[in-house]
Design an enzyme around this catalytic site. Structure first.
Site, short mmCIF file in Angstrom:
data_model
loop_
_atom_site.label_atom_id
_atom_site.label_comp_id
_atom_site.label_asym_id
_atom_site.label_seq_id
_atom_site.Cartn_x
_atom_site.Cartn_y
_atom_site.Cartn_z
N ASP A 74 -3.57 4.05 -8.97
CA ASP A 74 -3.40 3.82 -7.54
C ASP A 74 -4.52 2.89 -7.12
O ASP A 74 -5.65 2.98 -7.64
CB ASP A 74 -3.45 5.13 -6.76
CG ASP A 74 -2.93 4.94 -5.34
OD1 ASP A 74 -2.04 4.09 -5.13
OD2 ASP A 74 -3.40 5.64 -4.43
N SER A 75 -4.20 1.98 -6.22
CA SER A 75 -5.22 0.99 -5.85
C SER A 75 -5.02 0.55 -4.41
O SER A 75 -4.00 0.83 -3.79
CB SER A 75 -5.12 -0.22 -6.78
OG SER A 75 -3.83 -0.80 -6.71
P1 IMP Z 1 -0.59 -0.20 -5.89
O1 IMP Z 1 -1.54 0.90 -6.16
O2 IMP Z 1 -0.59 -1.20 -6.99
O3 IMP Z 1 0.77 0.27 -5.51
O4 IMP Z 1 -1.15 -1.01 -4.63
C1 IMP Z 1 -1.12 -0.50 -3.30
C2 IMP Z 1 -1.34 -1.61 -2.32
O5 IMP Z 1 -2.71 -2.04 -2.37
C3 IMP Z 1 -0.52 -2.87 -2.56
O6 IMP Z 1 0.73 -2.77 -1.93
C4 IMP Z 1 -1.39 -3.94 -1.92
O7 IMP Z 1 -1.21 -3.96 -0.52
C5 IMP Z 1 -2.80 -3.43 -2.21
N1 IMP Z 1 -3.31 -4.01 -3.48
C6 IMP Z 1 -3.61 -3.34 -4.62
N2 IMP Z 1 -4.05 -4.18 -5.58
C7 IMP Z 1 -4.02 -5.39 -5.03
C8 IMP Z 1 -4.35 -6.70 -5.54
O8 IMP Z 1 -4.73 -6.91 -6.70
N3 IMP Z 1 -4.19 -7.72 -4.67
C9 IMP Z 1 -3.76 -7.57 -3.40
N4 IMP Z 1 -3.43 -6.40 -2.89
C10 IMP Z 1 -3.56 -5.31 -3.69
#
Ligand code: IMP
Length: 203
Positions: A74-75
């Site tokens: 998760d990020s």
């Molecule tokens: P996920 O954990 O990859 O689903 O990321 C959740 C949300 O965090 C994404 O929809 C983006 O809005 C933001 N996000 C995470 N990683 C990145 C990145 O490397 N670049 C830009 N936005 C990011």
């Protein structure tokens, strides 16, 4: 030898994430598969208060279904001047009832909130937490952080999410200007994946 490789399931429906993990684990005795290749499972609700909570929930829930080693991540973006927002709400920062969010709407909201913030207070970081669930109960974590600054306007055409607003100060460019080759060497996700590689090497 394929026969001696242990299955490692990635709890993500995003084929890019599965490919990235496969590439970084090249050389280790793991066969990387997406959870979608193993069956039809419900989507895990990401309602945790932290990245670690969400990553753990996805990894453990998926592990109880597939009974194999599972990784989940998760990020998101944490902005200093906004007390760490949007954080775990990064994907749906600008969402309204009945209206889903989009990268453009999220970036517009961030720019609006940061309009009067001076350069020295525009610090931010991307954070990525990866959870590794081992059948039997143990969960290990790896975290990666990439520090930067929020731009005053979008710049660059690569990437996704907040990339056009995230300046890497040492390089003077946004993630969206740097492109995937550079970004994938220095990003929060690359750093967390390097930690995952170490964890898996110790198993
Ligand atoms: P996920 O954990 O990859 O689903 O990321 C959740 C949300 O965090 C994404 O929809 C983006 O809005 C933001 N996000 C995470 N990683 C990145 C990145 O490397 N670049 C830009 N936005 C990011």
């Amino acid at each position: 030898m394929p026969g001696t490789r242990r299955l490692l399931v990635v709890a993500s429906r995003n084929p890019h994430k599965v490919e990235e993990i496969r590439a970084i684990l090249e050389g280790l005795p793991f066969q990387v598969a997406s959870v979608t290749e193993l069956g039809e499972f419900p989507e895990v609700v990401e309602d945790g208060k932290s990245f670690a909570e969400n990553a753990r929930k996805k990894a453990v829930q998926t592990m109880t279904w597939v009974r194999e080693l599972v990784v989940a991540d998760d990020s998101g973006l944490e902005v200093d001047a906004l007390d760490g927002a949007p954080g775990v709400h990064s994907a749906r920062f600008a969402a309204e009832p009945g209206m889903p969010s989009s990268d453009a709407a999220n970036n517009a909201k961030l720019l609006r909130l940061m309009a009067d913030v001076p350069p020295e207070r525009r610090g931010a970081q991307f954070r990525c937490v990866i959870a590794l669930a081992v059948p039997g109960g143990e969960v290990h974590f790896s975290e990666g952080i990439c520090r930067g600054q929020i731009a005053y306007e979008p710049q660059g055409a690569h990437g996704f999410g907040y990339d056009p607003l995230f300046i890497v100060p040492e390089l003077g460019m946004t993630f969206a200007q740097l492109g995937p080759e550079v970004k994938n060497r220095i990003s929060h996700r690359a750093r967390a994946l390097a930690g995952l590689k170490q964890l898996l090497g110790q198993l």
